[in-house]
Design a protein around this motif. Structure first.
Motif, PDB file in Angstrom:
ATOM      1  N   VAL A 228     -23.754 -25.199  27.481  1.00 60.12           N
ATOM      2  CA  VAL A 228     -22.748 -24.373  26.820  1.00 60.12           C
ATOM      3  C   VAL A 228     -21.406 -24.525  27.512  1.00 60.12           C
ATOM      4  O   VAL A 228     -20.365 -24.720  26.872  1.00 60.12           O
ATOM      5  N   GLU A 229     -21.414 -24.462  28.827  1.00 56.52           N
ATOM      6  CA  GLU A 229     -20.160 -24.531  29.583  1.00 56.52           C
ATOM      7  C   GLU A 229     -19.501 -25.896  29.473  1.00 56.52           C
ATOM      8  O   GLU A 229     -18.270 -26.007  29.545  1.00 56.52           O
ATOM      9  N   ALA A 230     -20.280 -26.948  29.270  1.00 54.09           N
ATOM     10  CA  ALA A 230     -19.722 -28.297  29.188  1.00 54.09           C
ATOM     11  C   ALA A 230     -19.056 -28.574  27.842  1.00 54.09           C
ATOM     12  O   ALA A 230     -18.330 -29.553  27.704  1.00 54.09           O
ATOM     13  N   LEU A 231     -19.311 -27.705  26.854  1.00 53.41           N
ATOM     14  CA  LEU A 231     -18.772 -27.912  25.516  1.00 53.41           C
ATOM     15  C   LEU A 231     -17.452 -27.183  25.322  1.00 53.41           C
ATOM     16  O   LEU A 231     -17.168 -26.195  26.000  1.00 53.41           O
ATOM     17  N   GLU A 232     -16.660 -27.680  24.372  1.00 57.01           N
ATOM     18  CA  GLU A 232     -15.453 -26.967  23.990  1.00 57.01           C
ATOM     19  C   GLU A 232     -15.854 -25.605  23.408  1.00 57.01           C
ATOM     20  O   GLU A 232     -16.933 -25.464  22.828  1.00 57.01           O
ATOM     21  N   PRO A 233     -15.005 -24.581  23.551  1.00 57.94           N
ATOM     22  CA  PRO A 233     -15.378 -23.244  23.085  1.00 57.94           C
ATOM     23  C   PRO A 233     -15.313 -23.088  21.568  1.00 57.94           C
ATOM     24  O   PRO A 233     -14.536 -22.288  21.035  1.00 57.94           O
ATOM     25  N   VAL A 234     -16.117 -23.889  20.871  1.00 58.63           N
ATOM     26  CA  VAL A 234     -16.267 -23.731  19.421  1.00 58.63           C
ATOM     27  C   VAL A 234     -17.375 -22.709  19.220  1.00 58.63           C
ATOM     28  O   VAL A 234     -18.524 -22.935  19.607  1.00 58.63           O
ATOM     29  N   HIS A 235     -17.026 -21.584  18.630  1.00 53.07           N
ATOM     30  CA  HIS A 235     -17.921 -20.429  18.602  1.00 53.07           C
ATOM     31  C   HIS A 235     -19.305 -20.761  18.068  1.00 53.07           C
ATOM     32  O   HIS A 235     -20.325 -20.471  18.700  1.00 53.07           O
ATOM     33  N   ALA A 260     -21.187 -14.744   7.828  1.00 51.94           N
ATOM     34  CA  ALA A 260     -20.458 -16.014   7.809  1.00 51.94           C
ATOM     35  C   ALA A 260     -20.721 -16.810   9.090  1.00 51.94           C
ATOM     36  O   ALA A 260     -20.981 -18.016   9.041  1.00 51.94           O
ATOM     37  N   LEU A 261     -20.671 -16.144  10.233  1.00 52.42           N
ATOM     38  CA  LEU A 261     -20.923 -16.833  11.496  1.00 52.42           C
ATOM     39  C   LEU A 261     -22.392 -17.233  11.608  1.00 52.42           C
ATOM     40  O   LEU A 261     -22.708 -18.316  12.111  1.00 52.42           O
ATOM     41  N   ALA A 262     -23.288 -16.377  11.128  1.00 49.53           N
ATOM     42  CA  ALA A 262     -24.718 -16.708  11.164  1.00 49.53           C
ATOM     43  C   ALA A 262     -24.998 -17.990  10.380  1.00 49.53           C
ATOM     44  O   ALA A 262     -25.786 -18.839  10.820  1.00 49.53           O
ATOM     45  N   ARG A 263     -24.339 -18.155   9.227  1.00 53.42           N
ATOM     46  CA  ARG A 263     -24.544 -19.380   8.431  1.00 53.42           C
ATOM     47  C   ARG A 263     -24.025 -20.602   9.192  1.00 53.42           C
ATOM     48  O   ARG A 263     -24.664 -21.659   9.183  1.00 53.42           O
ATOM     49  N   ARG A 264     -22.894 -20.467   9.842  1.00 55.59           N
ATOM     50  CA  ARG A 264     -22.336 -21.605  10.589  1.00 55.59           C
ATOM     51  C   ARG A 264     -23.259 -21.993  11.743  1.00 55.59           C
ATOM     52  O   ARG A 264     -23.500 -23.178  12.000  1.00 55.59           O
ATOM     53  N   ILE A 265     -23.767 -20.993  12.458  1.00 57.54           N
ATOM     54  CA  ILE A 265     -24.680 -21.269  13.572  1.00 57.54           C
ATOM     55  C   ILE A 265     -25.927 -21.973  13.059  1.00 57.54           C
ATOM     56  O   ILE A 265     -26.398 -22.960  13.653  1.00 57.54           O
ATOM     57  N   SER A 266     -26.479 -21.493  11.958  1.00 59.70           N
ATOM     58  CA  SER A 266     -27.688 -22.101  11.397  1.00 59.70           C
ATOM     59  C   SER A 266     -27.434 -23.542  10.967  1.00 59.70           C
ATOM     60  O   SER A 266     -28.276 -24.424  11.184  1.00 59.70           O
ATOM     61  N   ARG A 267     -26.271 -23.800  10.372  1.00 61.21           N
ATOM     62  CA  ARG A 267     -25.959 -25.172   9.950  1.00 61.21           C
ATOM     63  C   ARG A 267     -25.836 -26.106  11.145  1.00 61.21           C
ATOM     64  O   ARG A 267     -26.281 -27.257  11.093  1.00 61.21           O
ATOM     65  N   VAL A 268     -25.230 -25.619  12.204  1.00 66.96           N
ATOM     66  CA  VAL A 268     -25.100 -26.447  13.404  1.00 66.96           C
ATOM     67  C   VAL A 268     -26.481 -26.769  13.965  1.00 66.96           C
ATOM     68  O   VAL A 268     -26.776 -27.914  14.311  1.00 66.96           O
ATOM     69  N   GLN A 269     -27.339 -25.766  14.049  1.00 71.55           N
ATOM     70  CA  GLN A 269     -28.678 -26.010  14.587  1.00 71.55           C
ATOM     71  C   GLN A 269     -29.482 -26.947  13.691  1.00 71.55           C
ATOM     72  O   GLN A 269     -30.226 -27.799  14.177  1.00 71.55           O
ATOM     73  N   GLU A 270     -29.335 -26.810  12.386  1.00 68.54           N
ATOM     74  CA  GLU A 270     -30.071 -27.688  11.461  1.00 68.54           C
ATOM     75  C   GLU A 270     -29.638 -29.146  11.611  1.00 68.54           C
ATOM     76  O   GLU A 270     -30.427 -30.065  11.372  1.00 68.54           O
ATOM     77  N   GLU A 297     -17.111 -28.778  14.911  1.00 74.44           N
ATOM     78  CA  GLU A 297     -18.566 -28.640  15.001  1.00 74.44           C
ATOM     79  C   GLU A 297     -19.250 -29.995  15.128  1.00 74.44           C
ATOM     80  O   GLU A 297     -20.190 -30.149  15.921  1.00 74.44           O
ATOM     81  N   LEU A 298     -18.783 -30.975  14.363  1.00 71.48           N
ATOM     82  CA  LEU A 298     -19.368 -32.321  14.472  1.00 71.48           C
ATOM     83  C   LEU A 298     -19.146 -32.897  15.870  1.00 71.48           C
ATOM     84  O   LEU A 298     -20.063 -33.470  16.474  1.00 71.48           O
ATOM     85  N   ASP A 299     -17.927 -32.751  16.384  1.00 71.77           N
ATOM     86  CA  ASP A 299     -17.651 -33.240  17.737  1.00 71.77           C
ATOM     87  C   ASP A 299     -18.510 -32.503  18.760  1.00 71.77           C
ATOM     88  O   ASP A 299     -18.996 -33.097  19.732  1.00 71.77           O
ATOM     89  N   GLY A 300     -18.704 -31.199  18.541  1.00 73.32           N
ATOM     90  CA  GLY A 300     -19.551 -30.421  19.442  1.00 73.32           C
ATOM     91  C   GLY A 300     -20.997 -30.871  19.406  1.00 73.32           C
ATOM     92  O   GLY A 300     -21.668 -30.914  20.444  1.00 73.32           O
TER      93      GLY A 300
END
Length: 406
Positions: A228-235, A260-270, A297-300
């Motif tokens: 987490v700390e090594a990544l840019e602070p993309v929520h 809205a944030l829950a959907r973004r988190i889920s998409r990133v994990q998927e 998010e893609l870069d993250g």
């Protein structure tokens, strides 16, 4: 000097209280921000400890409003934002500060005379970024379970090092207070601030080592803290990395995450890991991912996967995964360049029809070549993106071409 030169409206508020015979001390985030500094973007909460009963404070500041039961806290609007006023009645300032329980909060400064109040002798340790316990005080976590979260937030936002005795006290208290440990939105708001900070790993480690975060969010991975700390602070990305290992759906529900944030988190994990969810680095799959995820998010996701592969044993499989990830990263850059060029062409003051009319020609490859040339001109000189200038550039370009189609 830096501490005493705080926001003028807050110092003026202190002066009004002092003129009414009420000693006023700056305490909490505002004091720590001025003294230790912080890299967070949000403004600190401002608090004044007032040595008086609430009625006296209200008499001195009639526009203040009661914001806690039994008037334990009042709030005064100022040009620097709201200021919390904490009336402590007949308590001595030393006793009032010790009642906050945590060392960074048991410190205050009186602007009227520049006097520090440090009953727990913590100032020297805090200057070294050491977060320990107040001596000869009851276990602070047993008295108020919310202090697990407050302590972690202080660790993250002021880059503090939790001392062994602090961790031990929290670990010992947890079994007695685990049923009263704040969950839901209170826990989420603190975790949001930790994940948004430049150095969240130490705070997340404190919560895990004391058992607080596993009690609320079972299955968290210890390795996620450094990632987490090594990544840019993309929520959304930091949340996705932090929650990896347990049931993300259950964690999002337990934290009452906004939809809205829950959907973004889920998409990133998927989408993680990219070298498995995007096969062959095909442009169509890249575009589909770009439609669901932001560029950040893609870069993250790429950075997250690289951090995972770097921590795994080197071998043929790991090498192949790294090569696939490199191909995907290259494909993402290519598709972005194509999208950027397409956007530039759409944004030109001249379009394909204008080019054909000015060149006196029909459709063909030369039209795309002309538009690409104009796009390059505008990229270097945005001020030239107007019809007359581009028409002149187009005619100059035509003169230099030898294609019979033109």
């Amino acid at each position: 000097d830096r501490v005493r030169s705080g926001p003028k409206p807050v110092l003026e508020l202190c002066e009004r209280l002092e003129c009414a015979g009420i000693a006023a001390y700056v305490q909490g985030e505002a004091l720590l921000d001025m003294w230790l500094g912080t890299q967070r973007e949000r403004a600190p909460s401002r608090a004044l400890v007032c040595l008086a009963e609430p009625s006296r404070v209200l008499a001195a500041l009639p526009t203040a409003v009661v914001t806690a039961d039994s008037a334990r806290r009042l709030t005064q609007a100022t040009a620097a934002g709201p200021v919390d006023l904490i009336p402590v009645g007949e308590l001595r300032i030393e006793s009032a500060l010790e009642s906050f329980g945590l060392a960074p909060l048991a410190l205050a400064l009186r602007p009227a005379d520049g006097r520090w109040c440090d009953p727990g002798d913590v100032r020297e340790r805090l200057a070294k970024r050491q977060f320990g316990l107040l001596a000869n005080r009851p276990n602070p976590f047993r008295l108020a379970p919310r202090r697990f979260w407050i302590a972690a937030q202080l660790i993250a936002e002021y880059a503090l090092e939790p001392q062994p005795e602090l961790v031990q006290a929290a670990r010992e208290a947890l079994p007695d207070v685990v049923d009263r440990l704040p969950e839901g939105a209170p826990a989420r708001r603190v975790l949001e601030r930790i994940l948004a900070s430049p150095f969240p790993a130490r705070a997340l480690g404190f919560l895990r080592e004391t058992g607080a975060s596993p009690a609320v969010l079972p299955g968290l991975e210890a390795a996620a803290e450094a990632r987490v700390e090594a990544l840019e602070p993309v929520h959304s990305v930091r949340w996705a990395v932090f929650l990896r290992g347990g049931s993300t759906a259950r964690a999002l529900a337990r934290l009452r995450m906004p939809q809205a944030l829950a959907r973004r988190i889920s998409r990133v994990q998927e989408a993680h890991p990219l070298d498995r969810t995007i096969e062959g680095a095909r442009d169509a799959q890249i575009r589909r991912a770009m439609g669901r995820l932001t560029d950040e998010e893609l870069d993250g996701l790429v950075a997250w996967r690289r951090a995972e592969l770097a921590s795994e044993r080197s071998g043929s499989e790991s090498q192949l995964q790294g090569e696939r990830l490199t191909r995907i990263e290259t494909a993402i850059a290519r598709v972005r360049d194509q999208a950027s060029e397409s956007h530039s062409l759409r944004a030109l003051a001249l379009d394909g029809g204008d080019v054909m009319r000015l060149l006196g020609s029909g459709p063909g490859r030369h039209v795309g070549g002309a538009l690409a040339h104009l796009a390059r001109i505008v990229a270097d000189h945005p001020e030239r993106n107007e019809r007359a200038a581009l028409e002149a550039e187009l005619h100059a370009w035509q003169t230099g071409q030898s294609s019979p189609a033109i």
